[in-house]
Design an enzyme around this catalytic site. Structure first.
Site, PDB file in Angstrom:
ATOM      1  N   LYS A   1     102.050  45.092  28.461  1.00 19.56           N
ATOM      2  CA  LYS A   1     100.762  45.318  29.125  1.00 19.56           C
ATOM      3  C   LYS A   1     100.126  43.989  29.547  1.00 19.56           C
ATOM      4  O   LYS A   1      99.081  43.970  30.184  1.00 19.56           O
ATOM      5  CB  LYS A   1      99.814  46.081  28.201  1.00 19.56           C
ATOM      6  CG  LYS A   1     100.310  47.499  27.879  1.00 19.56           C
ATOM      7  CD  LYS A   1      99.258  48.310  27.170  1.00 19.56           C
ATOM      8  CE  LYS A   1      99.829  49.474  26.400  1.00 19.56           C
ATOM      9  NZ  LYS A   1      99.929  50.703  27.193  1.00 19.56           N
TER      10      LYS A   1
ATOM     11  N   CYS B   1      97.579  59.837  25.231  1.00 21.46           N
ATOM     12  CA  CYS B   1      97.840  59.595  23.805  1.00 21.46           C
ATOM     13  C   CYS B   1      96.537  59.398  23.046  1.00 21.46           C
ATOM     14  O   CYS B   1      96.455  58.549  22.141  1.00 21.46           O
ATOM     15  CB  CYS B   1      98.771  58.401  23.592  1.00 21.46           C
ATOM     16  SG  CYS B   1     100.336  58.560  24.430  1.00 21.46           S
TER      17      CYS B   1
END
Ligand code: PMP
Length: 409
Positions: free
Chosen positions: A224, A364
């Site tokens: 990320k 999530c």
């Protein structure tokens, strides 16, 4: 304010440079990598590939040195003094599993409490659910206010004398809010608890300084932060890491082994069982150096402008609900939204036909979505390589979706 009409960064990223019409607005799921990161992996395999830590010959020593230099780079990136406090894992999920398993064994007894927030990613929720169930401890939740913010009152009410561990997202992957980690860590320490931080969504966007945050452990994923897939980091204070039992066991994490027992290697090797992805680790260091070169101040200023634009343009579309704080300056990177009467999966699929990539689903973070009263949302997320044209393309795409679903109304 940063000039989001110009884009000096996109050319650094081969996938984006090779896809001129693509509006990539899903960097919160995984970012694109610059050429220098791709090159670093190749250089590793072409010039120094050998099993790190195992050999006594030049190549293997070089591979080992790459890992140790990368530790120093990561330590610098997060403001840690000692590179040995940096443990390499596969991703944030593995880092948080390590933290939960190991701290659970070290600290939890029946009746103790672990505090997390309802906005945690499943990676910072399920490991604690499991460990609490095994140890007879209670999992306690911090809930945000209507603006998605954790208040000092909530922090004081939930973190108390029974709390042994607090684990909190630095930045929410749905609401984009930055949680008051410093205040949470202070409160945890006052109560004799340790504080773990999930920095998966903050590391790409804001300067992290573990000393300023005051936390005990901090996790993030290289993928990320413009690094490779498959590399995670867990930083921890040395005194705590030394007390924590290992998570995974096997090769490279021991000093000596007999038929019946083993003596652990020192930190960090104690937590790094098996052959490490030295190429990925070397490329992670290159990614973090690249971020430093662009500069987190410049990144933050540019992303603030992008997020403000994204937030305002989405709110201006009839039928769009944006989740999280109304004040766009309280968000980093992500804007979650729904379009009335259209399932997010349909929105995302139709946007894909317009070369716009966004995420749709529960991200999530199912307990958070339940708390917000919905099953799923769309989520657009930005990195500094985005510009105004990506947002224009998204907004045009949503108008296209509205035309299909609401055209006859
Ligand atoms: N925490 C947060 C806040 C995240 O956004 C993510 C990734 N979506 C994770 C943890 C898990 O990261 P990874 O999939 O790299 O383990």
């Amino acid at each position: 304010a940063a000039n989001i009409d110009e884009n000096p960064y996109r050319a650094d990223f081969p996938l984006l440079a090779n896809s001129p019409g693509l509006a990539f607005l899903d960097s919160a799921a995984t970012a694109q990598r610059p050429e220098c990161v791709l090159e670093a992996q190749k250089v590793f395999y072409e010039t120094m590939n050998a099993n790190p830590l195992r050999g006594l010959y030049g190549l293997s020593i070089e591979a080992t040195e790459e890992i140790n230099e990368a530790r120093a780079t990561v330590a610098r990136f997060i403001g840690a003094d000692d590179p040995r406090e940096v443990i390499f894992t596969r991703n944030t999920s593995e880092s948080l599993n390590l933290a939960a398993r190991s701290l659970g064994d070290l600290l939890l007894k029946p009746g103790d409490q672990v505090v997390i927030s309802v906005m945690e990613h499943h990676s910072n929720l399920i490991p604690w659910q499991q460990v609490c169930a095994e140890k007879g401890a209670e999992l306690v939740y911090l809930y945000p206010n209507d603006e998605g913010l954790l208040t000092p009152e909530e922090i004081e009410a939930k973190i108390g004398p029974k709390t042994r561990i607090v684990s909190i997202a630095h930045v929410s992957n749905v609401l984009g809010v930055e949680n008051p980690v410093h205040a949470i860590a202070d409160r945890a320490h006052e109560m004799g608890a340790v504080c773990v931080v999930d920095a998966a969504q903050s590391a790409p966007h804001i300067k992290i300084d573990v000393k300023e945050l005051g936390c005990d452990l901090l996790a993030f994923s290289a993928h990320k932060v413009f690094g490779p897939l498959g590399i995670g980091v867990l930083w921890g204070k040395m005194a705590l890491l030394e007390k924590m039992p290992p998570f995974l066991t096997g090769g490279e994490m021991i000093d000596s082994v007999t038929e019946t027992e083993a003596v652990w290697a020192p930190v960090p090797e104690k937590f790094e069982a098996g052959t490490q992805d030295a190429a990925g680790i070397a490329a992670t260091a290159v990614a973090l150096d690249y971020v430093d070169e662009v500069g987190l101040d410049a990144i933050e200023a540019r992303e603030d402008a992008l997020v403000a634009e994204l937030d305002a343009r989405l709110r201006a579309i009839p039928g769009v609900t944006v989740y999280g704080p109304t004040d766009a300056t309280k968000r980093h990177g992500v804007v979650a939204f729904n379009l009335e009467g259209v399932h997010p999966h349909d929105v995302a699929s139709l946007l894909d036909s317009k070369d716009v990539c966004i995420r749709a689903g529960h991200h999530c973070a199912q307990p958070l979505l339940t708390y917000l009263g919905c099953d799923s949302t769309n989520r657009a997320s930005v990195a500094f390589y985005n510009d105004r044209s990506d947002i224009d393309q998204l907004v045009d795409g949503i108008e296209f979706v509205r035309g299909i679903f609401h055209g006859s109304c």
